[in-house]
Motif scaffolding. Sequence first.
Motif, PDB file in Angstrom:
ATOM      1  N   GLY A  13       0.779  -1.233   0.000  1.00  0.00           N
ATOM      2  CA  GLY A  13       0.000   0.000   0.000  1.00  0.00           C
ATOM      3  C   GLY A  13       0.812   1.285   0.000  1.00  0.00           C
ATOM      4  O   GLY A  13       0.260   2.369  -0.185  1.00  0.00           O
ATOM      5  N   VAL A  14       2.128   1.211   0.213  1.00  0.00           N
ATOM      6  CA  VAL A  14       2.945   2.429   0.279  1.00  0.00           C
ATOM      7  C   VAL A  14       2.968   3.127  -1.087  1.00  0.00           C
ATOM      8  O   VAL A  14       2.797   4.346  -1.164  1.00  0.00           O
ATOM      9  CB  VAL A  14       4.375   2.137   0.774  1.00  0.00           C
ATOM     10  N   LEU A  15       3.160   2.372  -2.148  1.00  0.00           N
ATOM     11  CA  LEU A  15       3.167   2.958  -3.488  1.00  0.00           C
ATOM     12  C   LEU A  15       1.845   3.664  -3.774  1.00  0.00           C
ATOM     13  O   LEU A  15       1.816   4.770  -4.295  1.00  0.00           O
ATOM     14  CB  LEU A  15       3.446   1.886  -4.540  1.00  0.00           C
ATOM     15  N   GLN A  16       0.750   3.033  -3.395  1.00  0.00           N
ATOM     16  CA  GLN A  16      -0.578   3.629  -3.606  1.00  0.00           C
ATOM     17  C   GLN A  16      -0.722   4.936  -2.823  1.00  0.00           C
ATOM     18  O   GLN A  16      -1.232   5.926  -3.341  1.00  0.00           O
ATOM     19  CB  GLN A  16      -1.668   2.645  -3.191  1.00  0.00           C
ATOM     20  N   MET A  45      11.993   4.655  -4.023  1.00  0.00           N
ATOM     21  CA  MET A  45      11.194   5.135  -5.148  1.00  0.00           C
ATOM     22  C   MET A  45      11.963   6.287  -5.776  1.00  0.00           C
ATOM     23  O   MET A  45      12.491   7.132  -5.061  1.00  0.00           O
ATOM     24  CB  MET A  45       9.850   5.678  -4.673  1.00  0.00           C
ATOM     25  N   VAL A  46      12.021   6.305  -7.088  1.00  0.00           N
ATOM     26  CA  VAL A  46      12.576   7.455  -7.789  1.00  0.00           C
ATOM     27  C   VAL A  46      11.436   8.015  -8.637  1.00  0.00           C
ATOM     28  O   VAL A  46      10.897   7.325  -9.503  1.00  0.00           O
ATOM     29  CB  VAL A  46      13.793   7.074  -8.655  1.00  0.00           C
ATOM     30  N   LEU A  95       3.626  11.203   5.322  1.00  0.00           N
ATOM     31  CA  LEU A  95       3.237   9.796   5.197  1.00  0.00           C
ATOM     32  C   LEU A  95       4.088   8.963   6.147  1.00  0.00           C
ATOM     33  O   LEU A  95       5.314   9.075   6.166  1.00  0.00           O
ATOM     34  CB  LEU A  95       3.412   9.301   3.758  1.00  0.00           C
ATOM     35  N   ILE A  96       3.444   8.117   6.930  1.00  0.00           N
ATOM     36  CA  ILE A  96       4.111   7.373   8.006  1.00  0.00           C
ATOM     37  C   ILE A  96       5.224   6.449   7.499  1.00  0.00           C
ATOM     38  O   ILE A  96       6.230   6.264   8.183  1.00  0.00           O
ATOM     39  CB  ILE A  96       3.079   6.601   8.864  1.00  0.00           C
ATOM     40  N   ASP A  97       5.075   5.893   6.296  1.00  0.00           N
ATOM     41  CA  ASP A  97       6.066   4.943   5.790  1.00  0.00           C
ATOM     42  C   ASP A  97       7.245   5.594   5.072  1.00  0.00           C
ATOM     43  O   ASP A  97       8.156   4.910   4.628  1.00  0.00           O
ATOM     44  CB  ASP A  97       5.397   3.926   4.857  1.00  0.00           C
ATOM     45  N   VAL A  98       7.236   6.922   4.950  1.00  0.00           N
ATOM     46  CA  VAL A  98       8.334   7.621   4.288  1.00  0.00           C
ATOM     47  C   VAL A  98       9.444   7.878   5.301  1.00  0.00           C
ATOM     48  O   VAL A  98       9.230   8.484   6.343  1.00  0.00           O
ATOM     49  CB  VAL A  98       7.850   8.943   3.649  1.00  0.00           C
ATOM     50  N   ILE A  99      10.634   7.397   4.994  1.00  0.00           N
ATOM     51  CA  ILE A  99      11.795   7.538   5.876  1.00  0.00           C
ATOM     52  C   ILE A  99      12.633   8.760   5.487  1.00  0.00           C
ATOM     53  O   ILE A  99      13.063   9.530   6.334  1.00  0.00           O
ATOM     54  CB  ILE A  99      12.696   6.270   5.817  1.00  0.00           C
ATOM     55  N   LYS A 100      12.869   8.931   4.179  1.00  0.00           N
ATOM     56  CA  LYS A 100      13.742  10.006   3.724  1.00  0.00           C
ATOM     57  C   LYS A 100      13.338  10.452   2.323  1.00  0.00           C
ATOM     58  O   LYS A 100      12.980   9.620   1.487  1.00  0.00           O
ATOM     59  CB  LYS A 100      15.192   9.501   3.712  1.00  0.00           C
TER      60      LYS A 100
END
Length: 164
Positions: free
Chosen positions: A19-22, A51-52, A72-77
């Motif tokens: 679901g992260v991509l979505q 992701m690029v 977004l919670i799953d974004v680290i950097k």
Amino acid sequence: MTTTMTSHTIAVLVNDQPGVLQRVSGLFGRRGYNIESITVGQSEEEGLSRMVIVTQGDDKTLEQIEKQLYKLIDVIKVVNLSSKPMVGRELALIKVKSEPAERPEIMGVVETFRAAVVDIGTNSMIVQVVGDTEKIDAMIELLHPYGIKELSRTGVTAMVRGNA
């Protein structure tokens, strides 16, 4: 004051979760930002994907995109690769009509672009080319007169040059 719309390449390190991509692509859509290309794959760290994303916008738009991604919670950097010296590459597979008489000409184009023929059929061949977007576009333009039957492009993947 005029704003300049430029192409930006952004690397986003995310948790490798369903679901992260979505969620990332949904964020762009909800805000009215267009994704020109997106590539996703494993990163150097287990459990994280990179992701690029290539998008268009002015500096203010890019700043907003970065801020929204960090929410977004799953974004680290998030890293704006466009602001640094970077290496960006894309891969394309191009199926070209090729009667036996035309093949030497097509091979000349393939060799000029340091591409490779990866499949030959009775009336077609598949050419693989790797390079920056401009190189891919130029090769497609030169192969167009022969008749492109099918085209598949990966989108840009990129990294910062050197020790950064």
